[in-house]
Design an enzyme around this catalytic site. Sequence first.
Site, short mmCIF file in Angstrom:
data_model
loop_
_atom_site.label_atom_id
_atom_site.label_comp_id
_atom_site.label_asym_id
_atom_site.label_seq_id
_atom_site.Cartn_x
_atom_site.Cartn_y
_atom_site.Cartn_z
N GLY A 13 0.72 -1.31 -0.05
CA GLY A 13 0.00 0.03 0.01
C GLY A 13 0.83 1.07 0.10
NE ARG A 74 -2.74 -3.65 -1.05
CZ ARG A 74 -2.13 -3.29 0.07
NH1 ARG A 74 -1.07 -3.73 0.62
NH2 ARG A 74 -2.52 -2.19 0.66
N GLY A 104 5.47 -2.29 3.67
CA GLY A 104 5.25 -2.85 4.99
C GLY A 104 5.77 -4.34 5.41
CG ASP A 105 5.17 -7.70 8.78
OD1 ASP A 105 6.20 -7.71 8.97
OD2 ASP A 105 4.20 -8.55 9.02
CB THR A 128 2.09 0.87 6.27
OG1 THR A 128 0.54 0.69 6.58
CG2 THR A 128 2.65 0.45 7.64
CB ILE A 129 -1.69 5.31 6.33
CG1 ILE A 129 -2.56 4.08 5.74
CG2 ILE A 129 -1.25 5.85 5.16
CD1 ILE A 129 -3.96 4.62 5.44
CG ASP A 130 -2.65 0.19 7.95
OD1 ASP A 130 -3.40 1.01 7.41
OD2 ASP A 130 -2.55 -1.20 7.15
CG ASP A 132 0.19 -2.65 10.23
OD1 ASP A 132 1.07 -1.96 9.57
OD2 ASP A 132 -0.54 -3.35 9.69
NE ARG A 165 -28.39 15.48 8.92
CZ ARG A 165 -28.53 16.00 7.73
NH1 ARG A 165 -27.42 16.17 6.97
NH2 ARG A 165 -29.80 15.87 6.96
CG MET A 172 -8.41 2.95 5.02
SD MET A 172 -7.25 3.16 3.51
CE MET A 172 -8.26 2.66 2.37
NE ARG A 174 -3.75 -4.35 5.70
CZ ARG A 174 -3.82 -4.78 4.30
NH1 ARG A 174 -4.74 -5.90 4.15
NH2 ARG A 174 -3.48 -4.08 3.36
CD GLN A 254 -8.71 7.15 5.76
OE1 GLN A 254 -8.62 6.87 7.26
NE2 GLN A 254 -9.40 6.19 5.44
O1 F6P Z 1 -2.52 -1.03 4.34
C1 F6P Z 1 -2.85 0.12 3.94
C2 F6P Z 1 -4.41 0.06 3.59
O2 F6P Z 1 -4.70 1.46 3.16
C3 F6P Z 1 -5.26 -0.32 4.88
O3 F6P Z 1 -5.55 0.51 5.75
C4 F6P Z 1 -6.49 -0.90 4.13
O4 F6P Z 1 -7.26 -1.76 4.74
C5 F6P Z 1 -5.69 -1.23 2.78
O5 F6P Z 1 -4.51 -0.72 2.70
C6 F6P Z 1 -6.47 -1.27 1.68
O6 F6P Z 1 -6.08 -2.02 0.92
P1 F6P Z 1 -6.03 -1.96 -0.97
O7 F6P Z 1 -5.20 -0.89 -1.25
O8 F6P Z 1 -5.39 -3.23 -1.42
O9 F6P Z 1 -7.59 -1.73 -1.18
#
Ligand code: F6P
Length: 322
Positions: A13, A74, A104-105, A128-130, A132, A165, A172, A174, A254
């Site tokens: 990603g 990927r 990432g990992d 990675t934005i995650d 993680d 409201r 995001m 994951r 994001q």
């Molecule tokens: O790992 C980064 C991320 O944006 C996650 O936050 C999200 O769940 C995933 O990638 C989305 O994956 P893809 O780009 O394969 O749709």
Amino acid sequence: MAEDSVAIMTSGGDAAGMNPAAMIAAQHAKSRGLKPYFIYEGLTGLIEDEIYEATKDRTTGMLHKGGTLLRSSRCKLFFEESYRKQAYENLQKRGINKLVVIGGDGSFRALNQFYNDFHVPFAGIPATIDNDISGTDYCLGVDTCLNIIRNSIDSIRDTAMSINRAFVIETMGRDCGYLAMTSALTSGAEICLVPEIPYDLDAIGSRMLREIADGRKTLIAVVSEGVNMSDYMTRWINDSLGIEARLTTLGYIQRGGSPTVYDRMMAFKFAVAAIDSLVAGNKRQIMTFKEGHVGSKAIEEIADQKPVMPSLLLDLCRPLCQ
Ligand code: F6P
């Protein structure tokens, strides 16, 4: 003796900060006596021979761009040995004997398999934005992403307050709640649901109903995609709390955006450390940022480990989950 060469790629990603990291890695490699190459489209490009010398023309103007100009993928084919062999031959014919992977990992594990097959040393830069990746407090892209989320939630708060409201905002991440927790705190959200903290809807309901009786007319709930609760939460707020509720899934917005100053500085630190690590003869190190210092860890200490969330962040968020 042939000049040592290093190829730099982005994988998985995309995240803001990948461009400055790739650019600085190429420049620093040159200053350390390595010939730098770029691999375009990550592991797919490694297999398909999308490998070019990182000339001035290719590195100029990268620093401020979001996403990754080297593009990413990927890539499932890399799991197959015959494709990894093809990738190795592409490196061999150019005399490339070192790799930097920004990702990432999963990307680090792929390169580790490649090392086991062909003994090409690599250095990993966490991106990675995650946020993680185990063993590092920070991954490139996180600060830029958090600022995009902050802008979005601030805007949504404006409309929420204007028209009484409630909004559920899905972030995001994951299986990791770091983005949701940090965003909930820094945007003053009333509710936060993440995989790391058990939530209690009855307690949240009682707390909110007390505040509604006291005059609350609007609320924000930040929900991490990892809990898969956004639709349910929106209906629940509407039906149980009696505030008209809407859902905003922030989605891929994001992942984009020009890297913040923090991400650019971190890209400098990680990229210099990655090249220095390869020059020092390390084979499979992942760059880390721990307690304010850039360092590195062996891939075995990082791969397949669950990331540990900062305990202060968890403590600060707990009241928003009950
Ligand atoms: O790992 C980064 C991320 O944006 C996650 O936050 C999200 O769940 C995933 O990638 C989305 O994956 P893809 O780009 O394969 O749709």
